[in-house]
Design an enzyme around this catalytic site. Structure first.
Site, PDB file in Angstrom:
ATOM      1  N   LYS A 157      20.615  34.203  11.378  1.00 51.63           N
ATOM      2  CA  LYS A 157      20.504  33.289  10.223  1.00 51.63           C
ATOM      3  C   LYS A 157      21.077  31.909  10.565  1.00 51.63           C
ATOM      4  CE  LYS A 157      23.006  35.833   7.424  1.00 51.63           C
ATOM      5  NZ  LYS A 157      23.435  36.988   8.217  1.00 51.63           N
TER       6      LYS A 157
ATOM      7  N   ARG B   1      24.799  37.676  -1.509  1.00 49.69           N
ATOM      8  CA  ARG B   1      25.021  38.893  -0.732  1.00 49.69           C
ATOM      9  C   ARG B   1      25.096  40.119  -1.629  1.00 49.69           C
ATOM     10  NH1 ARG B   1      27.532  36.358   3.995  1.00 49.69           N
ATOM     11  NH2 ARG B   1      27.986  37.881   5.614  1.00 49.69           N
TER      12      ARG B   1
ATOM     13  N   ARG C  32      27.937  37.347  21.690  1.00 51.84           N
ATOM     14  CA  ARG C  32      28.503  36.128  21.104  1.00 51.84           C
ATOM     15  C   ARG C  32      30.031  36.089  21.325  1.00 51.84           C
ATOM     16  NH1 ARG C  32      27.341  35.277  14.864  1.00 51.84           N
ATOM     17  NH2 ARG C  32      29.175  36.550  14.548  1.00 51.84           N
TER      18      ARG C  32
ATOM     19  N   ARG D 292      36.629  34.716  15.705  1.00 50.21           N
ATOM     20  CA  ARG D 292      36.766  34.903  14.261  1.00 50.21           C
ATOM     21  C   ARG D 292      37.639  36.126  14.006  1.00 50.21           C
ATOM     22  NH1 ARG D 292      30.698  34.561  11.831  1.00 50.21           N
ATOM     23  NH2 ARG D 292      31.527  36.321  10.655  1.00 50.21           N
TER      24      ARG D 292
ATOM     25  N   ARG E 237      31.325  45.042   8.010  1.00 49.34           N
ATOM     26  CA  ARG E 237      30.331  44.005   7.636  1.00 49.34           C
ATOM     27  C   ARG E 237      28.942  44.627   7.532  1.00 49.34           C
ATOM     28  NH1 ARG E 237      31.957  40.071  12.292  1.00 49.34           N
ATOM     29  NH2 ARG E 237      30.008  38.965  11.897  1.00 49.34           N
TER      30      ARG E 237
END
Ligand code: ADP
Length: 251
Positions: free
Chosen positions: A13, A88, A127, A139, A150
């Protein structure tokens, strides 16, 4: 153009939103970024959500809805925006519908990036490895446990939005496993089609509100055939097929 990018963590996204920003001058409204900024700045809001985010759980709906509503009102969002990471949950989607309607706005399309779960895990691992190699701070939620949470939150609370937007005729599903430029091209097609539909919308409303005027219009142009309310076969195709009619101005 007002869009939602929908998909699980790692679906791409953010990558696609950035490409759209560069190309069309839309602003990217990423709730994850906004919340991370608040955590970094140590604001009251940041303190409220810090631990929730680190666990990979979802922040309270009213908090997130509040920041998005405020952000949408900023002048840079007037040309259009891409919501990345919002809504969400179904209550967030309902709140979005309500506050957009209150501002006389509506969504043009909801683009679902569909990816398989194994790929998501690999993408996120890559990533994280790249960020480590570049010496960038990770993060708080980029660890195996938070990632599981998540994905769980996505399946349970966010996936129902697919049906929500399908019912409203806004959902467009794109294969998020395709190479990045191909995904971008598929999104471009969706945007062209959505803008044709948006161009058409006021005409439909006008024909409902003013039937006499609409009838008069069809009498004046007999070649079109049918009434203003019943579309010709050609018009129907234009709604479905991406068209070259919409050319967004570059940023
Ligand atoms: P992801 O990489 O998982 O797509 P994001 O950057 O979009 O991550 O979001 C990171 C975190 O921020 C989420 O796990 C959640 O805690 C919080 N968050 C972001 N957007 C929302 C939202 N719309 N509702 C609730 N929480 C959110």
């Amino acid at each position: 153009m007002k869009l939602i990018l929908l998909g699980p963590p790692g679906a791409g996204k953010g990558t696609q939103a950035q490409r759209l920003v560069g190309k069309y001058g839309l602003v990217q409204l990423s709730t994850g970024e906004m919340l991370r900024d608040a955590v970094k700045a140590g604001t009251v809001l940041g303190l409220q959500v810090k631990d929730i985010m680190a666990r990979g759980a979802l922040c309270p709906d009213d908090v997130v809805v509040g920041i998005v509503e405020e952000r949408v009102e900023q002048p840079d969002a007037r040309k259009g925006f891409i919501l990345d990471g919002f809504p969400r949950t179904v209550p967030q989607a309902e709140a979005l519908d309500r506050f957009l309607a209150g501002k006389g706005l509506s969504l043009d399309a909801v683009i679902e990036l569909r990816v398989d779960e194994q790929a998501l895990l690999r993408r996120i691992e890559t990533r994280v490895a790249q960020m480590r190699a570049r010496g960038e701070p990770l993060r708080d939620d980029d660890n195996a446990e938070a990632l599981r949470e998540r994905l769980r939150a996505y399946r349970k609370l966010t996936e129902p939005l697919i049906a929500y937007y399908r019912q409203r005729g806004l959902l467009r599903t794109i294969d998020g496993m395709a190479p990045i430029p191909d995904v971008t091209a598929a999104i471009d097609q969706v945007l062209s089609a959505a803008s044709v539909a948006a161009e058409d919308k006021p005409k439909r409303v006008a024909s409902r509100v003013k039937p006499l005027a609409a009838k008069a219009m069809t009498r004046k142009s007999p070649k079109r055939g049918g009434t203003a309310g019943s579309r010709t076969g050609k018009d129907k195709m234009a709604l479905r097929k991406p068209s070259a009619r919409w050319r967004p101005s570059p940023a």
